[in-house]
Each structure stands twice: as structure tokens, then as C-alpha cells.
Design a protein around this motif. Structure first.
Motif, short mmCIF file in Angstrom:
data_model
loop_
_atom_site.label_atom_id
_atom_site.label_comp_id
_atom_site.label_asym_id
_atom_site.label_seq_id
_atom_site.Cartn_x
_atom_site.Cartn_y
_atom_site.Cartn_z
N ALA A 37 55.61 50.79 42.21
CA ALA A 37 56.15 52.06 41.72
C ALA A 37 56.71 51.95 40.31
O ALA A 37 56.70 52.92 39.56
CB ALA A 37 57.24 52.56 42.67
N ASP A 38 57.18 50.77 39.93
CA ASP A 38 57.77 50.59 38.60
C ASP A 38 56.72 50.38 37.51
O ASP A 38 56.82 50.95 36.43
CB ASP A 38 58.74 49.40 38.60
N THR A 39 55.71 49.57 37.82
CA THR A 39 54.71 49.21 36.80
C THR A 39 53.39 49.95 36.97
O THR A 39 52.55 49.89 36.08
CB THR A 39 54.42 47.71 36.85
N GLU A 40 53.19 50.60 38.11
CA GLU A 40 51.93 51.26 38.48
C GLU A 40 50.77 50.27 38.60
O GLU A 40 49.61 50.65 38.61
CB GLU A 40 51.59 52.40 37.52
N GLU A 41 51.10 48.98 38.70
CA GLU A 41 50.08 47.95 38.87
C GLU A 41 49.55 47.99 40.30
O GLU A 41 50.32 48.16 41.26
CB GLU A 41 50.67 46.57 38.57
N VAL A 42 48.24 47.86 40.43
CA VAL A 42 47.58 47.86 41.74
C VAL A 42 47.47 46.43 42.23
O VAL A 42 46.99 45.55 41.50
CB VAL A 42 46.19 48.51 41.65
N HIS A 43 47.92 46.20 43.46
CA HIS A 43 47.86 44.87 44.07
C HIS A 43 47.00 44.93 45.33
O HIS A 43 47.11 45.87 46.12
CB HIS A 43 49.26 44.38 44.46
N THR A 44 46.18 43.92 45.52
CA THR A 44 45.35 43.81 46.71
C THR A 44 46.14 43.09 47.80
O THR A 44 46.86 42.14 47.52
CB THR A 44 44.06 43.02 46.40
N THR A 45 45.98 43.56 49.03
CA THR A 45 46.64 42.91 50.16
C THR A 45 45.62 42.21 51.04
O THR A 45 44.42 42.41 50.91
CB THR A 45 47.41 43.93 51.03
N ALA A 46 46.11 41.40 51.96
CA ALA A 46 45.27 40.71 52.94
C ALA A 46 45.07 41.60 54.16
O ALA A 46 44.72 41.11 55.24
CB ALA A 46 45.90 39.39 53.34
N MET A 128 42.20 37.48 56.78
CA MET A 128 42.63 38.87 56.61
C MET A 128 42.95 39.47 57.97
O MET A 128 42.45 39.02 58.99
CB MET A 128 41.52 39.70 55.94
N VAL A 129 43.79 40.48 57.97
CA VAL A 129 44.11 41.20 59.20
C VAL A 129 43.74 42.67 59.03
O VAL A 129 43.71 43.19 57.92
CB VAL A 129 45.61 41.07 59.58
N SER A 130 43.47 43.32 60.14
CA SER A 130 43.15 44.74 60.10
C SER A 130 44.42 45.55 59.98
O SER A 130 45.47 45.17 60.52
CB SER A 130 42.40 45.14 61.37
N GLU A 131 44.32 46.69 59.32
CA GLU A 131 45.48 47.57 59.20
C GLU A 131 45.93 48.08 60.57
O GLU A 131 47.05 48.55 60.71
CB GLU A 131 45.19 48.74 58.26
N GLU A 132 45.06 47.96 61.57
CA GLU A 132 45.46 48.33 62.93
C GLU A 132 46.58 47.43 63.44
O GLU A 132 47.38 47.84 64.27
CB GLU A 132 44.26 48.28 63.87
#
Length: 148
Positions: A37-46, A128-132
């Protein structure tokens, strides 16, 4: 020897079949992203989209994915520039857009759909894990990974 279509056509000149064939099947674009929210940088998650099969690295509902995941982005030659931030650096769409060629491990280059996995550029076997398993996006910041 005939020059491959991706070396002689622009992204906007490609047929729908050629465009789709550029996808290397890595599954990395289907990893959920979070935005600082501060930098608007996009980060990828596992954390993978619930439609991503983590073994095959394919969408379980590709043709109808937007019915199940309303914020799934449909990349097209005309809208791609708007969505490049969501793609990994190794993505063929990203590479070709920026004037680079496909990497030597890309399935279109090798003729082998498993070459992306064998080269280690897919999410297969990466834990990686599922968002479920983690449905609360507020927890996703704890799963940021570096993907290039």
C-alpha cells in the motif's frame, strides 16, 4: 530453415493460436500477488489461484476461468501493456513485448512441453499452496516470494 513465428511477427500480428502457444505452462502468473500500500510495488506470493493444478501447472477451468475467478486477467495483445506487472520476467509475453527472444528452455524452442519444468521455471514441486488453504488475503503478505 524457416524463422519461427515469434521472431517474425509482432504480438499484435499473431493468430489466437500463436498467441496462446506462447504460454510456457509455468503457472507463475497464477500465483497470487499482493500490492504494498505504501510503495504500490507488486509482490508474488507462494499462494496459487484455486484453479491452478500445482502438478500440471495448468488451469483447471481455463476456458471458463473468469466465471470462477472474476479478477483473473485475460491477456491479449491489445491489453497486455496494462498487465505486464502481473507477469514474471521469464514470461514469453513479457520477453517478446520488450524485444527479447524466447529462452532456450521454452517449449516452442525445445518442442517439449516439459522443458519449462525440467529447467526449473515452473511452480511444479516448489511448495506452493492453493488459496483454498489460505483464503484470507491479509495473511498473504507472509508468503511473499522472489520470482524472476
Amino acid at each position: 530453415m524457416t524463422e519461427p513465428f515469434w521472431q517474425k511477427k509482432t504480438l499484435t500480428e499473431m493468430t489466437p493460436e500463436e498467441w496462446e502457444s506462447l504460454c510456457d505452462g509455468c503457472g507463475r502468473c497464477c500465483l497470487n500477488k499482493v500490492i504494498d500500500a505504501d510503495t504500490e510495488e507488486v509482490h508474488t506470493t507462494a499462494i496459487a489461484c484455486r484453479l491452478l493444478d500445482l502438478e500440471t501447472c495448468q488451469c483447471k477451468q481455463y476456458k471458463h476461468r473468469r466465471k470462477f475467478v472474476d479478477d483473473c486477467i485475460k491477456f491479449t495483445p491489445k491489453t497486455m501493456h496494462e498487465h505486464l506487472v502481473w507477469l514474471p520476467d521469464s514470461c514469453a509475453y513479457n520477453l517478446l513485448y520488450h524485444g527479447y527472444d524466447l529462452p532456450e528452455w521454452h517449449p516452442l524452442v525445445t518442442g517439449d512441453p516439459n522443458s519449462v519444468h525440467e529447467a526449473g521455471f515452473s511452480v511444479r514441486g516448489k511448495g506452493m499452496v492453493s488459496e483454498e488453504e489460505l483464503p484470507d488475503p491479509s495473511e498473504w503478505f507472509d508468503y511473499i516470494i522472489r520470482v524472476k
